[in-house]
Enzyme design. Structure first.
Site, PDB file in Angstrom:
ATOM      1  N   ASP A 256       0.853  -1.196   0.000  1.00  0.00           N
ATOM      2  CA  ASP A 256       0.000   0.000   0.000  1.00  0.00           C
ATOM      3  C   ASP A 256       0.887   1.245   0.000  1.00  0.00           C
ATOM      4  O   ASP A 256       1.803   1.354   0.814  1.00  0.00           O
ATOM      5  CB  ASP A 256      -0.905   0.014   1.235  1.00  0.00           C
ATOM      6  CG  ASP A 256      -1.933   1.129   1.119  1.00  0.00           C
ATOM      7  OD1 ASP A 256      -2.736   1.081   0.168  1.00  0.00           O
ATOM      8  OD2 ASP A 256      -1.909   2.055   1.945  1.00  0.00           O
TER       9      ASP A 256
ATOM     10  N   ARG B 210      -8.938 -17.218 -25.925  1.00  0.00           N
ATOM     11  CA  ARG B 210      -8.207 -17.946 -26.969  1.00  0.00           C
ATOM     12  C   ARG B 210      -9.115 -18.286 -28.137  1.00  0.00           C
ATOM     13  O   ARG B 210      -9.111 -19.418 -28.636  1.00  0.00           O
ATOM     14  CB  ARG B 210      -7.609 -19.244 -26.407  1.00  0.00           C
ATOM     15  CG  ARG B 210      -6.553 -19.002 -25.381  1.00  0.00           C
ATOM     16  CD  ARG B 210      -6.044 -20.265 -24.763  1.00  0.00           C
ATOM     17  NE  ARG B 210      -5.207 -19.921 -23.647  1.00  0.00           N
ATOM     18  CZ  ARG B 210      -3.930 -19.611 -23.763  1.00  0.00           C
ATOM     19  NH1 ARG B 210      -3.337 -19.626 -24.916  1.00  0.00           N
ATOM     20  NH2 ARG B 210      -3.236 -19.265 -22.693  1.00  0.00           N
TER      21      ARG B 210
HETATM   22  O1  LIG Z   1       4.287   8.174  -8.358  1.00  0.00           O
HETATM   23  C1  LIG Z   1       3.424   7.294  -8.205  1.00  0.00           C
HETATM   24  N1  LIG Z   1       2.788   7.120  -7.021  1.00  0.00           N
HETATM   25  C2  LIG Z   1       1.848   6.164  -6.839  1.00  0.00           C
HETATM   26  C3  LIG Z   1       1.505   5.321  -7.880  1.00  0.00           C
HETATM   27  C4  LIG Z   1       0.451   4.251  -7.758  1.00  0.00           C
HETATM   28  O2  LIG Z   1      -0.499   4.618  -6.782  1.00  0.00           O
HETATM   29  C5  LIG Z   1      -1.200   3.458  -6.341  1.00  0.00           C
HETATM   30  C6  LIG Z   1      -1.327   3.545  -4.847  1.00  0.00           C
HETATM   31  O3  LIG Z   1      -2.499   2.924  -4.440  1.00  0.00           O
HETATM   32  P1  LIG Z   1      -2.546   1.597  -3.586  1.00  0.00           P
HETATM   33  O4  LIG Z   1      -1.287   1.398  -2.842  1.00  0.00           O
HETATM   34  O5  LIG Z   1      -3.809   1.613  -2.816  1.00  0.00           O
HETATM   35  O6  LIG Z   1      -2.614   0.451  -4.696  1.00  0.00           O
HETATM   36  P2  LIG Z   1      -3.712   0.169  -5.778  1.00  0.00           P
HETATM   37  O7  LIG Z   1      -3.303   0.706  -7.109  1.00  0.00           O
HETATM   38  O8  LIG Z   1      -5.080   0.568  -5.306  1.00  0.00           O
HETATM   39  O9  LIG Z   1      -3.656  -1.408  -5.913  1.00  0.00           O
HETATM   40  P3  LIG Z   1      -3.946  -2.485  -4.763  1.00  0.00           P
HETATM   41  O10 LIG Z   1      -4.778  -3.540  -5.447  1.00  0.00           O
HETATM   42  O11 LIG Z   1      -2.611  -3.002  -4.351  1.00  0.00           O
HETATM   43  O12 LIG Z   1      -4.685  -1.849  -3.629  1.00  0.00           O
HETATM   44  C7  LIG Z   1      -0.334   2.261  -6.762  1.00  0.00           C
HETATM   45  O13 LIG Z   1      -0.970   1.590  -7.842  1.00  0.00           O
HETATM   46  C8  LIG Z   1       0.947   2.903  -7.254  1.00  0.00           C
HETATM   47  O14 LIG Z   1       1.565   2.151  -8.263  1.00  0.00           O
HETATM   48  C9  LIG Z   1       2.156   5.501  -9.128  1.00  0.00           C
HETATM   49  O15 LIG Z   1       1.889   4.771 -10.113  1.00  0.00           O
HETATM   50  N2  LIG Z   1       3.119   6.475  -9.239  1.00  0.00           N
END
Ligand SMILES: O=c1[nH]cc([C@@H]2O[C@H](COP(=O)(O)OP(=O)(O)OP(=O)(O)O)[C@@H](O)[C@H]2O)c(=O)[nH]1
Length: 573
Positions: free
Chosen positions: A88, A537
């Site tokens: 997270d 597929r």
């Molecule tokens: O510079 C960047 N900062 C952050 C990110 C992306 O932001 C999200 C953060 O969200 P989270 O940790 O809740 O993750 P989710 O995408 O919701 O996927 P989960 O299924 O794991 O909850 C994360 O995707 C970072 O990659 C970015 O891309 N650049």
């Protein structure tokens, strides 16, 4: 090949990334980790004020995401993973936690707060090792976090809004993506860049090193790994005086250089006498951090150049059923295997060595034996055997890909060159000969069965009441769908010749809603109504005109569900 030996420890494990983030998937894929993606359904709604520090919130959320997936997979899918990874990412500024913006106004609120200032990006990571004992799920949880400081330049309102209208902020913590357009907003980054992008890879590798190779008696002064150990560091360790860790037996003393740190080495590939790539280490830096080699080896390109040899070694060993022999009788000497399968001793030995260097077999003084992966995926009788698809790849796909150059030049399919027949005639062949039909169905079944759970859980399909898997063959995906979604009625639609032969592939002893099989030709006959249509597929086999006909037919019978538009999960594998 995985560059890092610590990641190599995960190769034979069933690793699950409990995250929908494409960035996390990319970061881990780029280092050669093989894993399944099962996005977590945990809602990120923990009470922020109950945490004393922002990183605690990120770590707890990462843990809950991973726990939800580990539990769901154990209970619902009856397939317990070995390792589940959750993460997270949050942004912390002025004692406030920023997650992903809910709308453009929210993105503006976040970016204005970050404007011209330094903030912290925290990614919490949870690594859960799972074991199923008496059908109970047991878990060892390891977690950590990484902090990176990022400073934004002074940005005009106009630029902020332009950035927001690009759409990039919406799925990113803090409302920006440092790896893309958002990089333009950033004045400096102190710390791990990938941590900002969503996954602190370096810290993750160090954590795995701690878990899999905890400090031995010989180097107890090293409490933690502050560098990522190299292959040599571990492979040269003696087995004497080993201490056990939770996850593996620790080997003897680690190889430290005179400064007490691990030397920095990278694993590249060379060829052994059988022409198969094996790992060797190339020092990248001397102690002063100065590069000793003029140019870095282009490992990706080398891997691509040689990939066909590795594939063919796997295909031939599978065709000769070497993995079946070794599963039943291993360890065996080359000469005995050659006698059993009716091949030359020298050729067989080279093939076995190739398979050993590819990590498919183990070679000891007693002879060759299967690795765990070979027993699970390469022997032809396993529940998750890929044998059928490997034989299909060798017999059908390999000849087609041999003609790729002509395909590109002519812009046409190459069945006539590869097999002396047109694609349509080839399809008829599949179903005229019982043997060819069985082989084709086995191939489709093995790959569909292995990937079915990933496909079934890639989306939350719980709102659908009925689904039709068009060309669903043996029903491998359909059976997984009814397991995951017990209220979903799934119909498999395929040719009569296929449907007539599905009984052999049906799961035994499953207490789920039955799958319905309907036979017909999807170009000619009417299709059943359903809320959800799955075409897996299928489309790649046909020219555009036929695809148009097929999708129009699907569109006519695919009912919009509750609050849903018409959905077609198409070509997702
Ligand atoms: O510079 C960047 N900062 C952050 C990110 C992306 O932001 C999200 C953060 O969200 P989270 O940790 O809740 O993750 P989710 O995408 O919701 O996927 P989960 O299924 O794991 O909850 C994360 O995707 C970072 O990659 C970015 O891309 N650049």
């Amino acid at each position: 090949m995985v560059l890092n030996p610590v990641l190599g420890k995960l190769v034979s494990k069933r690793v699950v990334l409990a995250s929908a983030s494409p960035r996390r998937q990319e970061i881990l894929t780029n280092v050669g980790l093989r894993f399944e993606v099962v996005p977590s359904w945990f809602k990120e709604t923990l009470e922020k004020s109950s945490f004393t520090a922002p990183y605690e919130y990120a770590v707890e959320t990462a843990k809950q995401k991973a726990l939800e997936v580990a539990n769901r997979m154990h209970v619902k899918h009856l397939r317990t993973p070995d390792v589940v990874i959750g993460a997270d990412t949050i942004v912390s500024v002025d004692e406030q936690i920023l997650e992903k913006p809910v709308d453009k106004q929210d993105a503006y609120r976040m970016l204005s707060r970050l404007n011209g200032k330094e903030h912290s990006v925290f990614t919490g990571v949870a690594i859960i090792h799972c074991h199923s004992k008496d059908n109970q799920l047991e878990m060892d949880i390891t977690d950590f976090y990484e902090e990176t400081k990022v400073k934004f330049s002074e940005l005009s309102e106009e630029l902020l809004w332009e950035y927001i209208h690009s759409g990039e902020p919406m799925d990113k913590a803090g409302g920006y993506g440092i790896q893309a357009l958002g990089g333009m907003l950033v004045e400096y980054v102190h710390g791990d860049f990938l941590n900002v992008v969503g996954f602190p890879l370096n810290h993750f590798c160090k954590k795995l090193a701690e878990l899999y190779y905890p400090p031995s008696k010989h180097n107890v002064q090293r409490k933690k790994y502050d560098s990522i150990p190299s292959v040599d560091t571990f492979e040269n360790q003696s087995d004497g005086e080993s201490e056990s860790s939770n996850f593996t037996k620790q080997k003897g003393a680690s190889k430290l250089d005179s400064s007490g740190t691990y030397s920095s080495e990278a694993v590249y590939a060379s060829e052994n006498s059988s022409g198969v790539r094996t790992g060797f280490t190339v020092p990248l830096e001397n102690q002063n951090g100065v590069s000793q080699s003029a140019a870095k080896l282009p490992s990706k390109i080398l891997e691509l150049m040689d990939g066909f040899r590795a594939s063919k070694a796997l295909f031939v060993a599978s065709k000769l059923k070497i993995f079946d022999h070794l599963k039943d009788k291993g360890p065996m000497k080359a000469v005995d295997i050659a006698n059993d399968v009716g091949t030359s001793v020298c050729g067989t030995e080279r093939l076995l060595d190739a398979c050993a260097s590819l990590g498919l077999l183990e070679k000891t003084p007693q002879g060759y034996s299967n690795t765990d992966s070979a027993n699970t995926y390469l022997a032809s009788d396993g529940k998750y055997s890929l044998h059928g698809y490997i034989i299909h790849s060798n017999d059908h796909l390999w000849p087609l890909f041999t003609n790729l150059e002509s395909a590109v030049k002519e812009g046409s399919r190459q069945n006539h060159r590869a097999f002396g027949k047109k694609a349509d005639d080839l399809f008829k062949d599949y179903y005229h000969s019982q043997e060819v039909k069985q082989r084709f169905m086995s191939a489709m079944h093995s790959i569909a069965h292995l990937t079915a759970r990933d496909v079934a859980t890639a989306f939350d399909l719980s709102q659908f009441k009925s689904a039709c898997d068009l060309g669903g063959c043996t029903g491998a995906l359909a059976h997984e769908l009814v397991q995951v979604y017990p209220n979903l009625k799934v119909t498999v639609f395929d040719l009569p010749e296929v449907i007539a032969n599905t009984s052999y592939f049906q799961p035994s002893g499953q207490h789920t809603a039955p799958v319905t099989f309907v036979s017909g030709d999807f170009f000619k006959d009417s299709l059943p109504e359903a809320d959800l249509y799955i075409l897996s597929r299928v489309l790649h086999d046909w020219p555009d005109e036929k695809i148009h006909v097929l999708l129009s037919k699907v569109s006519a019978v695919c009912r919009p569900g509750v609050n849903m538009e018409k959905k077609t999960v198409s070509q997702i594998i």
